[in-house]
Design a protein around this motif. Structure first.
Motif, PDB file in Angstrom:
ATOM      1  N   THR A  88       0.814  -1.219   0.000  1.00 57.29           N
ATOM      2  CA  THR A  88       0.000   0.000   0.000  1.00 57.29           C
ATOM      3  C   THR A  88       0.844   1.265   0.000  1.00 57.29           C
ATOM      4  OG1 THR A  88      -0.192  -0.017   2.421  1.00 57.29           O
ATOM      5  CG2 THR A  88      -1.928  -1.124   1.173  1.00 57.29           C
ATOM      6  N   PHE A 121      -7.645   2.541   4.095  1.00 58.72           N
ATOM      7  CA  PHE A 121      -8.116   2.579   2.709  1.00 58.72           C
ATOM      8  C   PHE A 121      -8.949   3.821   2.408  1.00 58.72           C
ATOM      9  CE2 PHE A 121      -6.029  -1.193   1.836  1.00 58.72           C
ATOM     10  CZ  PHE A 121      -6.137  -1.469   0.481  1.00 58.72           C
ATOM     11  N   TRP A 134      -9.407  -2.685  -3.522  1.00 57.78           N
ATOM     12  CA  TRP A 134      -8.844  -3.626  -2.548  1.00 57.78           C
ATOM     13  C   TRP A 134      -9.066  -5.046  -3.025  1.00 57.78           C
ATOM     14  CZ3 TRP A 134     -11.872  -5.350   2.331  1.00 57.78           C
ATOM     15  CH2 TRP A 134     -11.121  -6.285   3.057  1.00 57.78           C
TER      16      TRP A 134
END
Length: 458
Positions: A88, A121, A134
């Motif tokens: 990420t 997120f 995701w």
């Protein structure tokens, strides 16, 4: 299928050296060893956006491949997804040098509580201006379980039960904690957010509990685009409820068609529309200006590839130590707690070790297309029509040239036959993929958790 609609096109990669096609890190043109440098990723993002890719799909694992030979010896020597860095953290850097490229990031649900994951997120959705997705994974490596203090990985179907509960809490946080009009940003009245429009989420599920307000203000998509890759029976049930993009492994078009139809049937049975899910197949492509040059390039890649490393990767996915079998010995593909669809396909085919190694000539088992731009584009169209899929995850071979060659030779050919966009659609990743709104449609499971008229739906 007409063959004239635009495909979904993702670049499939990982924050490591060896991803799918193993051994190619030894090629003199390969730069995958630069994966620890930020410029490696920002340069890739620019290349993909130039080719109008929908997204970069970043895989990940937590754990190591130690089934083959009962050790990490070959895994370490050939860098079979080891070492591997966190995915990420790459996204904000790549987002900063692009405007439209999306990001599908793999994160295992076992690594973090849903409450803190939701903020992470939401933050990525804000920083990318709505371009985050995701890839939901439940894990399958016993080495990952042992690394965090467990004896072994949780049973296969139970992992999906846990994931259902994980998503239920996430939907409450993303979709229901903050109402659409909660943000005021009123300087004169000194009200940034209206507390009466923010709600504490209460969740007491079979696996997760939470009592708290979502920490992030609503992001452009609220819920990121949901990717998923499980095609076992339980995996398809999970996809039918949650997934928007389903990534499949299909060695041929007939398999792709069978799997794709099965997924869409489950989606419709779950009360959604067949077109609510994009089915995406993994493929490796070697392209050049002429057919002869493409074949020469492929042969050159094969000389550097490691079929044995690919077999070690497959061993982890199937739970079978192939090192302990002779080349032509029958292999008992019994039930395991690993990737059920992988083992089922091998069992149905009755592959011997020799046959698997032949399939792994390029270091991986994905379908491979070799040729000129026109030849590759025609074969991709055949996969779309005969395989009844919506697009492709393009695996890397030698980087960066495999992606650069695709953009140079294949993208114009795809555009010529109407399979690839001439420009990006504006808006979020979800809007780009489905041509509708930024948020999940009302028929998706997440909608059941939204507040309506000031009252929580669930």
């Amino acid at each position: 299928m007409t063959g004239r609609r635009e495909i979904v096109l993702n670049a499939f990669t990982m924050n490591c050296v060896g991803h799918i096609n193993h051994g190619l890190w030894t090629h003199p043109c390969d730069r995958s060893g630069d994966y620890t440098k930020l410029s490696y990723w920002t340069d890739l993002a620019k290349t993909l956006e130039r080719g109008l890719f929908d997204a970069v799909f970043i895989a990940d694992i937590v754990g190591v491949y130690d089934v083959y030979g009962g050790s990490i010896d070959l895994t370490a020597r050939e860098s079979i997804q080891l070492p591997v860095n966190e995915p990420t953290l790459l996204v904000p850097a790549m987002a900063a040098v692009t405007r439209d490229l999306g990001f599908g990031v793999t994160v295992n649900i076992s690594g973090e509580h849903p409450y803190t994951f939701a903020r992470r997120f939401s933050t990525l959705d804000h920083l990318t201006e709505g371009r985050i997705g995701w890839n939901v994974v439940t894990g399958y490596l016993d080495s990952a379980a042992r690394a965090v203090g467990l004896d072994a990985m949780v049973e296969h179907d139970t992992r999906y039960d846990r994931a259902d509960d994980y998503l239920a809490l996430l939907y409450k946080l993303w979709e229901a904690s903050w109402e659409d009009d909660a943000l005021r940003r009123d300087r004169e009245k000194r009200v940034y957010a209206d507390p009466s429009r923010i709600r504490r989420i209460e969740h007491d599920g079979p696996f997760y509990r939470s009592s708290g307000v979502h920490l992030a203000e609503p992001s452009p998509q609220r819920t990121p685009v949901i990717f998923q890759a499980g095609t076992s029976g339980r995996g398809k049930q999970f996809a039918a409820r949650h997934a928007e993009c389903v990534f499949i492994f299909a060695p041929d078009k007939a398999t792709a068609r069978r799997v794709s139809r099965g997924i869409r049937e489950e989606v419709v049975a779950a009360g959604r529309r067949a077109e609510d899910v994009k089915v995406i197949a993994g493929v490796s492509i070697v392209a050049a200006e002429t057919a002869g040059a493409a074949r020469e390039k492929f042969d050159d890649y094969v000389r550097h590839a490691s079929p044995e490393a690919g077999l070690a990767h497959f061993a982890a996915g199937s739970g079978i130590d192939f090192q302990s079998y002779e080349l032509d010995e029958a292999i008992p593909y019994g039930p395991t707690n690993a990737i059920q669809s992988t083992t089922q396909l091998a069992r149905q085919s009755g592959f011997t070790k020799r046959q698997l190694l032949e399939q792994l000539a390029l270091g991986g088992r994905y379908a491979t297309i070799v040729g000129t731009g026109d030849e590759v584009a025609a074969e991709m169209r055949s996969w779309i029509e005969e395989g009844e899929i919506d697009g492709f995850n393009l695996t890397r071979t030698v980087v960066p040239e495999s992606f650069e060659d695709f953009v140079r030779f294949v993208v114009p050919a795809l555009q010529e036959i109407g399979l690839h966009k001439a420009e990006y659609r504006p808006g979020s990743l979800r809007r780009k993929l489905f041509g509708a709104g930024d948020r999940l449609p009302e028929r998706h499971a997440a909608a059941a958790y939204r507040f309506r008229g000031g009252v929580p739906a669930r």
